[in-house]
Design a protein around this motif. Structure first.
Motif, PDB file in Angstrom:
ATOM      1  N   MET A   1       0.816  -1.225   0.000  1.00 31.65           N
ATOM      2  CA  MET A   1       0.000   0.000   0.000  1.00 31.65           C
ATOM      3  C   MET A   1       0.848   1.273   0.000  1.00 31.65           C
ATOM      4  O   MET A   1       0.347   2.366  -0.059  1.00 31.65           O
ATOM      5  CB  MET A   1      -0.864   0.034   1.273  1.00 31.65           C
ATOM      6  CG  MET A   1      -2.341  -0.236   1.175  1.00 31.65           C
ATOM      7  SD  MET A   1      -3.238  -0.328  -0.343  1.00 31.65           S
ATOM      8  CE  MET A   1      -2.849  -1.956  -0.902  1.00 31.65           C
ATOM      9  N   ALA A   3       2.826   2.436  -2.157  1.00 33.03           N
ATOM     10  CA  ALA A   3       2.804   3.163  -3.427  1.00 33.03           C
ATOM     11  C   ALA A   3       1.628   4.137  -3.471  1.00 33.03           C
ATOM     12  O   ALA A   3       1.720   5.215  -4.028  1.00 33.03           O
ATOM     13  CB  ALA A   3       2.711   2.188  -4.582  1.00 33.03           C
ATOM     14  N   LEU A   4       0.547   3.736  -2.854  1.00 30.12           N
ATOM     15  CA  LEU A   4      -0.642   4.577  -2.898  1.00 30.12           C
ATOM     16  C   LEU A   4      -0.442   5.884  -2.147  1.00 30.12           C
ATOM     17  O   LEU A   4      -1.042   6.900  -2.479  1.00 30.12           O
ATOM     18  CB  LEU A   4      -1.825   3.833  -2.285  1.00 30.12           C
ATOM     19  CG  LEU A   4      -2.374   2.711  -3.139  1.00 30.12           C
ATOM     20  CD1 LEU A   4      -3.474   1.992  -2.385  1.00 30.12           C
ATOM     21  CD2 LEU A   4      -2.891   3.247  -4.446  1.00 30.12           C
ATOM     22  N   VAL A   7       0.633   9.418  -3.929  1.00 26.10           N
ATOM     23  CA  VAL A   7      -0.202  10.258  -4.790  1.00 26.10           C
ATOM     24  C   VAL A   7      -0.114  11.724  -4.359  1.00 26.10           C
ATOM     25  O   VAL A   7      -0.358  12.046  -3.212  1.00 26.10           O
ATOM     26  CB  VAL A   7      -1.668   9.799  -4.734  1.00 26.10           C
ATOM     27  CG1 VAL A   7      -2.549  10.767  -5.506  1.00 26.10           C
ATOM     28  CG2 VAL A   7      -1.790   8.406  -5.290  1.00 26.10           C
ATOM     29  N   PRO A   8       0.277  12.589  -5.285  1.00 29.90           N
ATOM     30  CA  PRO A   8       0.481  13.995  -4.888  1.00 29.90           C
ATOM     31  C   PRO A   8      -0.837  14.737  -4.791  1.00 29.90           C
ATOM     32  O   PRO A   8      -1.158  15.586  -5.591  1.00 29.90           O
ATOM     33  CB  PRO A   8       1.346  14.550  -6.020  1.00 29.90           C
ATOM     34  CG  PRO A   8       1.020  13.696  -7.197  1.00 29.90           C
ATOM     35  CD  PRO A   8       0.580  12.360  -6.682  1.00 29.90           C
ATOM     36  N   LEU A  12      -2.351  18.489  -6.490  1.00 29.57           N
ATOM     37  CA  LEU A  12      -3.508  18.428  -7.363  1.00 29.57           C
ATOM     38  C   LEU A  12      -4.644  19.286  -6.860  1.00 29.57           C
ATOM     39  O   LEU A  12      -5.322  19.960  -7.613  1.00 29.57           O
ATOM     40  CB  LEU A  12      -3.967  16.986  -7.484  1.00 29.57           C
ATOM     41  CG  LEU A  12      -3.542  16.426  -8.819  1.00 29.57           C
ATOM     42  CD1 LEU A  12      -2.939  15.077  -8.657  1.00 29.57           C
ATOM     43  CD2 LEU A  12      -4.708  16.407  -9.752  1.00 29.57           C
ATOM     44  N   ARG A  13      -4.833  19.230  -5.553  1.00 21.85           N
ATOM     45  CA  ARG A  13      -5.909  20.027  -4.971  1.00 21.85           C
ATOM     46  C   ARG A  13      -5.699  21.495  -5.290  1.00 21.85           C
ATOM     47  O   ARG A  13      -6.609  22.214  -5.646  1.00 21.85           O
ATOM     48  CB  ARG A  13      -5.953  19.820  -3.459  1.00 21.85           C
ATOM     49  CG  ARG A  13      -7.202  19.103  -3.005  1.00 21.85           C
ATOM     50  CD  ARG A  13      -7.349  19.183  -1.520  1.00 21.85           C
ATOM     51  NE  ARG A  13      -6.142  18.756  -0.834  1.00 21.85           N
ATOM     52  CZ  ARG A  13      -5.952  17.509  -0.405  1.00 21.85           C
ATOM     53  NH1 ARG A  13      -6.862  16.611  -0.576  1.00 21.85           N
ATOM     54  NH2 ARG A  13      -4.851  17.182   0.210  1.00 21.85           N
ATOM     55  N   ARG A  16      -6.685  22.202  -8.813  1.00 21.85           N
ATOM     56  CA  ARG A  16      -8.133  22.176  -9.025  1.00 21.85           C
ATOM     57  C   ARG A  16      -8.786  23.434  -8.456  1.00 21.85           C
ATOM     58  O   ARG A  16      -9.774  23.912  -8.980  1.00 21.85           O
ATOM     59  CB  ARG A  16      -8.725  20.972  -8.305  1.00 21.85           C
ATOM     60  CG  ARG A  16      -8.291  19.700  -8.940  1.00 21.85           C
ATOM     61  CD  ARG A  16      -9.467  18.923  -9.428  1.00 21.85           C
ATOM     62  NE  ARG A  16      -8.930  17.881 -10.271  1.00 21.85           N
ATOM     63  CZ  ARG A  16      -9.410  16.657 -10.292  1.00 21.85           C
ATOM     64  NH1 ARG A  16     -10.424  16.348  -9.539  1.00 21.85           N
ATOM     65  NH2 ARG A  16      -8.898  15.764 -11.074  1.00 21.85           N
ATOM     66  N   ASP A 274      -7.143  34.048 -24.377  1.00 26.09           N
ATOM     67  CA  ASP A 274      -7.167  32.644 -23.941  1.00 26.09           C
ATOM     68  C   ASP A 274      -7.775  32.514 -22.556  1.00 26.09           C
ATOM     69  O   ASP A 274      -8.593  31.633 -22.292  1.00 26.09           O
ATOM     70  CB  ASP A 274      -5.738  32.076 -23.904  1.00 26.09           C
ATOM     71  CG  ASP A 274      -5.246  31.734 -25.287  1.00 26.09           C
ATOM     72  OD1 ASP A 274      -6.030  31.884 -26.235  1.00 26.09           O
ATOM     73  OD2 ASP A 274      -4.073  31.334 -25.413  1.00 26.09           O
ATOM     74  N   ARG A 284     -15.097  25.821 -24.730  1.00 31.42           N
ATOM     75  CA  ARG A 284     -13.770  25.597 -24.177  1.00 31.42           C
ATOM     76  C   ARG A 284     -13.830  25.326 -22.680  1.00 31.42           C
ATOM     77  O   ARG A 284     -12.977  24.669 -22.136  1.00 31.42           O
ATOM     78  CB  ARG A 284     -12.897  26.818 -24.443  1.00 31.42           C
ATOM     79  CG  ARG A 284     -12.466  26.824 -25.882  1.00 31.42           C
ATOM     80  CD  ARG A 284     -11.095  27.404 -25.997  1.00 31.42           C
ATOM     81  NE  ARG A 284     -11.118  28.466 -26.974  1.00 31.42           N
ATOM     82  CZ  ARG A 284     -10.127  29.302 -27.142  1.00 31.42           C
ATOM     83  NH1 ARG A 284      -9.070  29.242 -26.390  1.00 31.42           N
ATOM     84  NH2 ARG A 284     -10.189  30.229 -28.047  1.00 31.42           N
TER      85      ARG A 284
ATOM     86  N   ARG B  60      -2.099   4.770  -9.706  1.00 28.09           N
ATOM     87  CA  ARG B  60      -1.095   4.229  -8.781  1.00 28.09           C
ATOM     88  C   ARG B  60      -1.535   2.811  -8.410  1.00 28.09           C
ATOM     89  O   ARG B  60      -2.696   2.599  -8.081  1.00 28.09           O
ATOM     90  CB  ARG B  60      -1.022   5.081  -7.507  1.00 28.09           C
ATOM     91  CG  ARG B  60      -0.541   6.500  -7.748  1.00 28.09           C
ATOM     92  CD  ARG B  60       0.953   6.510  -8.077  1.00 28.09           C
ATOM     93  NE  ARG B  60       1.430   7.835  -8.437  1.00 28.09           N
ATOM     94  CZ  ARG B  60       1.330   8.375  -9.646  1.00 28.09           C
ATOM     95  NH1 ARG B  60       0.769   7.687 -10.619  1.00 28.09           N
ATOM     96  NH2 ARG B  60       1.789   9.576  -9.891  1.00 28.09           N
ATOM     97  N   SER B  62      -0.682  -1.154  -6.488  1.00 25.92           N
ATOM     98  CA  SER B  62       0.126  -1.968  -5.593  1.00 25.92           C
ATOM     99  C   SER B  62      -0.346  -3.407  -5.752  1.00 25.92           C
ATOM    100  O   SER B  62      -1.408  -3.662  -6.320  1.00 25.92           O
ATOM    101  CB  SER B  62      -0.013  -1.480  -4.153  1.00 25.92           C
ATOM    102  OG  SER B  62      -1.330  -1.680  -3.717  1.00 25.92           O
TER     103      SER B  62
END
Lengths: 288, 275, 314
Positions: A1, A3-4, A7-8, A12-13, A16, A274, A284, B60, B62
Motif C-alpha cells: 500500500m 505506493a498509494l 499520490v500527490p 492536485l488540490r 483544481r 485565452d 472551451r 497508482r 500496488s
C-alpha cells in the motif's frame, strides 16, 4: 500500500482550486494594462517629443541617449515607441470596431434568417479571401495611405471572422427551448435577438474581440511597415521597423525595440483572450 | 497462467486518492475461463487494463499481476509491447470506436501480426483474410479492404476478435464484448468467441455486467463491488447459491425470465453448449 | 462524391465572381483611370480621349467588366503602363517566385509544427508540452516581417550563411533556393506556431480514443500509436487551419518579399501602388484572391483523402 501514499494529492488540490485560465488571464491582463497605460501616458508625457529630430545625436545606442537610444534622425526611440503604442491601439480598436459591428450584425441576421444566411456567408467567403494587405493596397490607390485605409482594410477582413463566430453561437441559442417560449409569447425575431441571443453570446464575442485586437495590431504593423498606415511624422511601430532596415548592423536596437513592443502587445492580448475564453466560452470551458 | 495478487489501483482525486480496485486477488488457469461481474464503475475495466499494462499514467498500483510468474506491473514498456497482442489479446466494448476509422479491417489485423512476427505484407494480409474467415465475417475477401464505417456493429466486433486472436495469444481478455450489440448479434459473437476459445485452448477473462453472458461462457466467476471482490467461485455455484448480498441483488435485478434461465439446468449449457 | 464536388465548384465560382465584382467596383471608383495615369497631367483632353478609346476605357462599365473577366480567363489582362509589358506575363513571372516561396513556407511550417505538436501531445503537461506551448504563444505574437529582419541580421549579415535579399532567378536553382530559404522561414515561424497549437490539441483528443487503446493492446508502442493511429485521425483540424491561414500567408508574402527584395507578386503589387499602375493592382489582387479560394477548395478535397469516412458523403 506504500505506493498509494505517494499520490500527490496536495499539489492536485491546489491546481483544481484555481479557476481555469487564471495564469493566462493574469499575465495577459498585466501586459495589456501596461500597453494601454503606456499608450495613454504618451498623450500627456513622453521622455522627448517623439517627432523632434536631433541629427547630431543620431543612431545612439540604448542608455547612451535616452532609455532605448535614437534613430537615424536622432529621434528618441522610447518616446516613439510610446506614441506608437497609442497609434497602434487606436487603429486596432477602430478596425475591430468595424469588424465586430458589421460582423455581429451579419452573424445574428444569418442565424435568424436562413435565406439571408446563404447570401451573407457567401459574401463572407469572398471578403475572407482578400488578405487585409491586398485590400489596403487597393484602398491605398483609392484613398491614399493613412489611418482610414488601414482601418477599413483590417476591419473589412474581420467582418467574416465575427460573422462566423456570431452565427455559430447564435444558432445554438436559437435551438434552445426558451427561444421557442419567447416565440410563442409573440416576440419578433429582432426582439428575441436583442433580448435573448445577443446577451448569451456576448462572452464569445468579447473573447474574439480580444484575439482580433492582437491580429489587428500585427496587421497594422505590417501595413505601416509597407507605408500604408499613418503617414509621417506620426510614429508607428511598423514604420520604425521599415526605417531600421538600412541600419541593421550599425544600430540593431532600432529593429529590436519595435519588434519586441509588437510581440509583447500581441502576446498580452492573446493571453488575455485565452484566459477569457477559458472563463466565458462554453465550449472551451467544457474542454478544460 | 495469470495470477492477480492483492491488486489495488487508485487515482488522484480532489480529496486524496480514489481507490477503484481494492485488494483483489484472483487466478485464471490455462484453458480456464473467468467471468468478472459488477456494475459499471465497479473497477472491472481497470482490472483488465492493468492486466495488459495499459492503465492511465495517473494510476497508482500496488500488489502484483503475474503472467506465468512475471509481474506485469513491474515490466518495462518494451517488454510490455512484446507481450500485448502476442501473449494477451484484448477485445473492447465499443466496436464503434475501438477500430481506427482511417485504416481498413485488413490493415488493422495485419498490423498486430507484423508487429510481432517477421512476415511480409502479403503474408500478413493472407493471414488477416484467414482470420476474417475464421470469425465468420460474410464475404471476407471484400471486407478485408473495408473501413470500419462501412461495416455493421457485429462485423466490427468480429474484426475486433480477429485482431485480438491474430497471434493466438495464451490469454484473451474480453471487456463487455457484446454490450453494445443487438441481442441477435450478441449471440453470434458469443458463439464465435466460445468456439475459438475452445479450439485454441485459450484462457479467457470475460468481463460483463450481464449475468446471462457470464453463465453461458465462464467456468469461474469473480463478483466485484466498488473495487472489492465480494464473492468468487465456480460460476454455477456463485449464480445459483450466491453468498454475498451484492450478488443476490444483482440476480434479483434481472427480469424474471432471465433469472429462471440461470436457475434451471446447468448454467454452463444454457448458452448452447459450444464448449 | 461527384455531386459534392460539383456543388463545391459552383460555390467556388460564385465566390470568385463576387470578389471580381468587388475588386472591379473598387478600382472603378478610384479617381483617374489608367489612361490619365499614363499620360500624366500635361495631356490634352483630345489625346486622353483618343487613348481611352484605344484602351477601350470609353465603353460602359458592364462591358469593361465582362471584357476584364474574359481577359482573366484567357490571360489577356492588359498592358502594365510602368513596365510596358502584358500584365499576364508579368504576373506569371512573379508567381514563379511567390508560389515556391509560400509553398516552401507551408512545408517548413508543417515540418516544424507536426513533430512539435505531436511530441507535446504524447505527454500533456510534460516538458515537451511546456516548450511547445511557449513556442506557440511566442510564435503567434511575432510579426513575420520582423522575423525576416532578425534572420537577415543574424543569419545573413552576422553569420553570412544565406543571402540577405534579392533573387537570382530559376536559371540558378541552388542560388534561387538559397534566396528563398530565409524568407520562407520568416513566413513559416508564425504559421507553425498556430499549427503547433492545433496539432497538439487535436492529437491529445484523438489519443483518448478507444482505437488508440486497441492499437496499444495489439502491442504498438507509444510512438507508433501516436504517428500511425492518432496523427492520421487528427489531421482534419490541422488541414482546416492550414486552409484558413492561406490568407495570412499571402498577406505575409507581400511583407516578406519587401523585406528580402524578392521580385514576387507582393512586391509587384506594392510597387504598382507606388506607381499607380491600376491595371496591375486590379489583376494581382484578383489572382491572389483566386489562389486563396482555390486552396480552400483543395483543402476540402484533402479532407476526403485524410478521412475515409468523408469519401462517400454526397
Amino acid at each position: 500500500m506504500t505506493a498509494l501514499a505517494k499520490v500527490p494529492g496536495a499539489v492536485l488540490r491546489l491546481r483544481r482550486g484555481r479557476r481555469p485560465g487564471s495564469a493566462a488571464l493574469l499575465v495577459g491582463g498585466v501586459l495589456t494594462a501596461c500597453l494601454v497605460g503606456i499608450a495613454l501616458t504618451s498623450l500627456v508625457w513622453t521622455p522627448e517629443d517623439p517627432a523632434r529630430m536631433r541629427i547630431l545625436q543620431k543612431l545612439r545606442g540604448p542608455l547612451v541617449s535616452g532609455a532605448l537610444g535614437t534613430d537615424h534622425l536622432g529621434r528618441d526611440v522610447a518616446s516613439m515607441l510610446m506614441r506608437g503604442a497609442f497609434n497602434s491601439l487606436t487603429t486596432a480598436f477602430a478596425a475591430v470596431g468595424v469588424g465586430v459591428g458589421l460582423g455581429t450584425l451579419a452573424g445574428v441576421a444569418a442565424a435568424a434568417n436562413s435565406r439571408l444566411d446563404a447570401v451573407l456567408m457567401r459574401v463572407c467567403d469572398a471578403l475572407f479571401a482578400l488578405p487585409p494587405i491586398l485590400s489596403a493596397i487597393m484602398l491605398g490607390a483609392l484613398l491614399g495611405p493613412g489611418a482610414l485605409t488601414a482601418i477599413i482594410a483590417i476591419g473589412v477582413f474581420m467582418i467574416p471572422v465575427f460573422a462566423r463566430v456570431t452565427r455559430g453561437a447564435a444558432m445554438q441559442i436559437w435551438a434552445r427551448e426558451y427561444i421557442m417560449a419567447a416565440r410563442m409569447a409573440g416576440k419578433g425575431t429582432a426582439r428575441i435577438t436583442a433580448e435573448h441571443v445577443l446577451p448569451n453570446i456576448a462572452g464569445q464575442i468579447i473573447v474574439q474581440v480580444t484575439i482580433q485586437l492582437a491580429m489587428a495590431i500585427l496587421t497594422e504593423a505590417g501595413l505601416s511597415f509597407l507605408g500604408l498606415g499613418l503617414p509621417p511624422p506620426a510614429p508607428t511601430w511598423g514604420r520604425m521597423l521599415a526605417e531600421s532596415q538600412t541600419y541593421l548592423t550599425q544600430a540593431p536596437h532600432l529593429a529590436l525595440a519595435p519588434g519586441l513592443a509588437i510581440a509583447a502587445a500581441v502576446l498580452g492580448l492573446n493571453l488575455l483572450g485565452d484566459g477569457l475564453a477559458a472563463r466565458l466560452d462554453p465550449r472551451r470551458r467544457q474542454a478544460s | 497462467m495469470l495470477a492477480i495478487r492483492n491488486l489495488s489501483i487508485a487515482f488522484p482525486g480532489a480529496a486524496g486518492p480514489v481507490r477503484v480496485v481494492d485488494d483483489v486477488s484472483v487466478e485464471v488457469g490455462r484453458g480456464e475461463s473467468l467471468g468478472i461481474v459488477g456494475e459499471s464503475g465497479s473497477g472491472k475495466s481497470m482490472l483488465s487494463l492493468a492486466a495488459i499494462g495499459l492503465l492511465p499514467r495517473t494510476a497508482r498500483t500496488s500488489g502484483e499481476i503475474l503472467l506465468e510468474g512475471q509481474d506485469i506491473l513491474r515490466m518495462g514498456e518494451r517488454a510490455l509491447c512484446g507481450l500485448r497482442g502476442r501473449r494477451i489479446g484484448m477485445i473492447f466494448q465499443e466496436p464503434m470506436t475501438a477500430l481506427n476509422p482511417a485504416m481498413t479491417a485488413g490493415q488493422q489485423i495485419a498490423e498486430g501480426i507484423r508487429l510481432h512476427r517477421r512476415v511480409g505484407r502479403a503474408e500478413a494480409r493472407a493471414e488477416a483474410l484467414r482470420l476474417l474467415d475464421r470469425v465468420r465475417i460474410p464475404d471476407p475477401a471484400r471486407r478485408i479492404d473495408s473501413y470500419p464505417h462501412e461495416m455493421s456493429g457485429g462485423q466490427r466486433q468480429r474484426v475486433g476478435i480477429a485482431i485480438a486472436l491474430a497471434l493466438e495469444p495464451d490469454l484473451l481478455i474480453a471487456d463487455e464484448p457484446t454490450t453494445a450489440l443487438d441481442v441477435t448479434v450478441q449471440k453470434e459473437i458469443l458463439d464465435i468467441l466460445d468456439e475459438l476459445v475452445a479450439d485454441l485452448g485459450l484462457s479467457l477473462i470475460l468481463i460483463s455486467h450481464d449475468l446471462g453472458v457470464i453463465a453461458r461462457s465462464t467456468d469461474r466467476t469473480l463478483v466485484l463491488c466498488r473495487g472489492r471482490a465480494v464473492e468468487q467461485g465456480a460460476t454455477a455455484a456463485v449464480l445459483r447459491h450466491p453468498t454475498a448480498q451484492y450478488t443476490r441483488d444483482l440476480i434479483a435485478a434481472l427480469p424474471r425470465r432471465a433469472r429462471a434461465g440461470l436457475g434451471e439446468g446447468p448454467p454452463l449449457a444454457a448458452g448452447g453448449g459450444a464448449r | 462524391m461527384l455531386r459534392h464536388l460539383l456543388r463545391r465548384a459552383a460555390g467556388f465560382a460564385v465566390t470568385v465572381l463576387l470578389i471580381s465584382v468587388l475588386v472591379f467596383g473598387m478600382m472603378e471608383i478610384v479617381p483617374g483611370d489608367p489612361a490619365s495615369a499614363m499620360l500624366g497631367t500635361s495631356a490634352t483632353p483630345e489625346t486622353l480621349a483618343a487613348l481611352r478609346a484605344q484602351m477601350g476605357l470609353d465603353a460602359p462599365a458592364v462591358l469593361r467588366y465582362l471584357r476584364w473577366l474574359g481577359g482573366l480567363v484567357t490571360g489577356n489582362m492588359g498592358i502594365s503602363y510602368t513596365y510596358g509589358v502584358p500584365v499576364g506575363g508579368l504576373i506569371l513571372e512573379r508567381l514563379a517566385v511567390t508560389l515556391p516561396l509560400t509553398g516552401l513556407a507551408v512545408l517548413l511550417a508543417v515540418g516544424i509544427a507536426l513533430p512539435l505538436g505531436v511530441t507535446a501531445a504524447a505527454r500533456p503537461g510534460g516538458v515537451a508540452d511546456g516548450a511547445a506551448t511557449l513556442y506557440a504563444q511566442a510564435g503567434i505574437a511575432v510579426p513575420n516581417f520582423w522575423i525576416g529582419l532578425l534572420l537577415i541580421m543574424v543569419v545573413a549579415l552576422g553569420l553570412g550563411w544565406l543571402p540577405a535579399g534579392g533573387f537570382p532567378g530559376w536559371g540558378e536553382p541552388v542560388a534561387a533556393f538559397r534566396a528563398l530559404l530565409l524568407p520562407a522561414l520568416a513566413l513559416a515561424i508564425p504559421q507553425s506556431a498556430v499549427l503547433t497549437r492545433v496539432t497538439r490539441a487535436s492529437v491529445v483528443e484523438v489519443m483518448n480514443e478507444d482505437f488508440v487503446r486497441t492499437a496499444r493492446a495489439k502491442g504498438a508502442s507509444v510512438s507508433r500509436a501516436l504517428w500511425r493511429h492518432a496523427v492520421p485521425n487528427a489531421l482534419v483540424p490541422v488541414i482546416t487551419m492550414l486552409g484558413l491561414q492561406i490568407s495570412f500567408l499571402i498577406g505575409g508574402a507581400v511583407l516578406v518579399e519587401n523585406v528580402f527584395t524578392l521580385p514576387g507578386m507582393g512586391r509587384l503589387a506594392w510597387q504598382a501602388l507606388a506607381q499607380r499602375d491600376l491595371i496591375v493592382i486590379q489583376n494581382v489582387v484578383m489572382v491572389f484572391a483566386t489562389i486563396v479560394i482555390v486552396v480552400n477548395l483543395g483543402v476540402d478535397l484533402l479532407y476526403t483523402v485524410v478521412d475515409p469516412r468523408l469519401r462517400r458523403r454526397a
